[in-house]
Design a protein around this motif. Structure first.
Motif: not given
Length: 172
Positions: A150-163
């Motif tokens: 889950x943490x690694x998934x957060x790293x992958x989608x972090x920018x998308x979530x910020x947008x």
């Protein structure tokens, strides 16, 4: 949270888990089975990925690459731990027989066959040697690998979530 700090904390968490595994082995005398050793290898791989990510502090695609590798290693560890949990919950008459130890297999079998036998597990892997709050070591490992995924998934989608967050604030 800062990606560098988050990755450093993830690497420290992995190191703490391995440290506890070595405590159980060398202080408590609980020898790891072959599936436990494979899980340790996946924890080491995660520590390396998260430590490199903490040092590098990647952005954009670099963060996604680190996150992708971490997801891959977390998934491998999860699958290995799930196999061991499954073995531990088999009826006694369905548990596979003990096989040769790892050193013997590495010396006498081709690497592909050794890996196949390791992942198959044995009666040694089905034995519950320690529990905490009613959960065995591989059950705890399963949860930890899921958390790392889950943490690694957060790293992958972090920018998308910020947008998405920015878009949501702009719409209100």
């Amino acid at each position: 949270m800062n990606t560098r700090i988050a990755c450093a904390l993830a690497a420290l968490a992995g190191a703490g888990l391995l440290g506890f595994g070595y405590f159980l082995q060398y202080v408590k005398g609980i020898e790891p089975c072959p599936l436990c050793l494979i899980q340790r290898a996946f924890f080491y791989a995660l520590i390396v990925v998260f430590a490199l990510a903490a040092i590098h502090a990647p952005r954009g695609w670099g963060r996604r690459v680190y996150g992708g590798f971490a997801m891959l290693f977390a998934a491998g560890g999860f699958a290995t731990a799930a196999r061991q949990v499954w073995l531990q919950h088999l009826p006694a008459d369905k548990v596979p027989a003990c096989g040769p130890d790892l050193a013997f297999m590495l010396e006498n079998l081709p690497l592909a066959r050794t890996i196949e036998k390791l992942f198959a597990g044995s009666a040694e892997c089905a034995e519950v040697k320690w529990t905490f709050l009613g959960f065995s070591i591989p059950e705890w490992s399963l949860a930890c690998f899921a958390a790392f995924f889950v943490f690694a998934l957060w790293l992958v989608v972090k920018r998308g979530l910020t947008r998405l967050d920015s878009l949501g604030r702009a719409l209100h």
